[in-house]
Scaffold this active site. Structure first.
Site, PDB file in Angstrom:
ATOM      1  N   TYR A  59     -29.423 -66.255   9.840  1.00 37.74           N
ATOM      2  CA  TYR A  59     -28.109 -65.496  10.385  1.00 37.74           C
ATOM      3  C   TYR A  59     -28.049 -64.416  11.398  1.00 37.74           C
ATOM      4  CZ  TYR A  59     -27.625 -66.420   5.128  1.00 37.74           C
ATOM      5  OH  TYR A  59     -27.550 -67.068   4.064  1.00 37.74           O
ATOM      6  N   HIS A 143     -34.659 -72.102   2.206  1.00 38.49           N
ATOM      7  CA  HIS A 143     -33.220 -72.075   2.687  1.00 38.49           C
ATOM      8  C   HIS A 143     -32.991 -73.643   3.037  1.00 38.49           C
ATOM      9  CE1 HIS A 143     -30.419 -69.613   5.521  1.00 38.49           C
ATOM     10  NE2 HIS A 143     -29.727 -70.314   4.248  1.00 38.49           N
TER      11      HIS A 143
END
Length: 340
Positions: A59, A143
């Site tokens: 992010y 992830h």
């Protein structure tokens, strides 16, 4: 704000606020946010009672984690739950080679290097602790071991194999030593989450957009498996990238792209039922996943203070049971979907 206690393995567990905060937008996802605005957004989330924060190296290529650093510095460590992710290491690169061009804006010049190995997990944790400025992380999610990220079933399966062959041992060891409280995966597809659940001892899955007012296929087999094994679900993307917040407007986003006419039509039908009951579509969208017994928190995120305030206000909406029944009668909600 209500809190849901989760303790699957008897290690004291974690207390999740029903509303958490997903920090991908604060990594300058789709548009740049200033440091001061990001800090104000996080402070507003805290003020509204949010005590669960999720982030990831991806992010903003580290930006989300470093912005959390400033915010969390003055907060008592036992007062909040923090999750981040493994599977991507960040490597310095030239600006034209950085990850996420056109998706993340004004970020450091870094590129992602996928690494689900034992050493990759340990290095990722070390780097995240440094960026976050904390002495511990509560939850580690592997992830994006999914087709959406890696492009094919074969490529996704290869990442799952790498994780289970190597990185999984590091996650279990960190949990067994009490360094972290829980392990899991943050994934865009319930099928990949189910494959992991069938192969390992995972505590939580962060499922992005795959159990919403618009989609309930996860009820076929994955969510029943979670109930059977006591696995918790953090539900990301409750608005399916926007369309369940904006309604069926031209150009509305679904699953990170413009919605098809089929999706627009279905959302319009759902919205019509909501209106008949005096309920806003976005209210029903946020409240729906919280009715499932495996869901511990919903994390919509936000790029403006007003969005954070709005999300908190939505929790107080009263949804008449007849609305859910009408959605089921009209074939817009699965008959077996829990509705509280």
């Amino acid at each position: 704000m209500d809190v849901r206690h989760f303790d699957r393995i008897g290690n004291g567990g974690l207390d999740f606020t029903e509303l958490g905060f997903g920090t991908a937008p604060l990594g300058n996802l789709y548009r740049a946010v200033s440091d001061d605005d990001a800090h104000a957004i996080l402070e507003k989330a805290w003020e509204t009672g949010v005590r669960y924060y999720d982030t990831a190296p991806l992010y903003g290529l580290g930006l989300s984690e470093t912005r959390l650093n400033r915010f969390l510095r003055g907060k008592p460590r036992d007062d909040y739950v923090l999750s981040t992710k493994i599977g991507r290491l960040l490597e310095v690169c030239s600006p034209d080679r950085r990850t996420g061009i056109g998706k993340f804006f004004d970020t450091p010049s870094r590129r992602e290097v996928y690494d689900y190995s034992h050493d990759g997990v340990m290095r990722s944790v070390e780097f995240s602790l440094e960026r976050l400025g904390v002495d511990r992380i509560d939850i580690l999610f592997a992830h994006d071991v999914d087709v959406f990220t890696h492009g094919s079933r074969a490529a996704a399966d290869a990442r799952i194999d790498e994780l289970m062959r190597s990185g999984y041992g590091a996650l279990v060891s960190l949990r067994d030593q009490g360094v972290i409280k829980a392990i899991g995966a943050g994934i865009n597809e319930w099928q990949a989450a189910q494959a992991l659940a069938e192969r390992g001892d995972f505590d939580l899955f962060l499922l992005a957009g795959r159990y919403t007012l618009l989609e309930q296929e996860a009820l076929e087999s994955f969510l029943p498996l979670c109930q059977e094994r006591g696995i918790g679900i953090v539900l990301g993307g409750p608005y399916n990238s926007g369309i369940l917040a904006t309604g069926a407007k031209p150009g509305a986003y679904y699953n990170y792209s413009e919605a098809s006419q089929e999706v627009l039509d279905r959302v319009a039908r759902i919205e019509a039922v909501c209106k008949r009951h005096g309920v806003r579509l976005i209210e029903a969208a946020l409240k729906f996943p919280l009715a499932h017994p495996s869901v511990v928190s919903v994390i919509p995120g936000g790029q403006r203070v007003a969005e954070v305030e709005s999300n908190r206000a939505l929790l107080d909406a009263r949804i008449p049971p007849a609305l859910w029944e009408d959605l089921k009668t009209e074939g817009l909600l699965r008959p077996d979907a829990p509705t509280g």
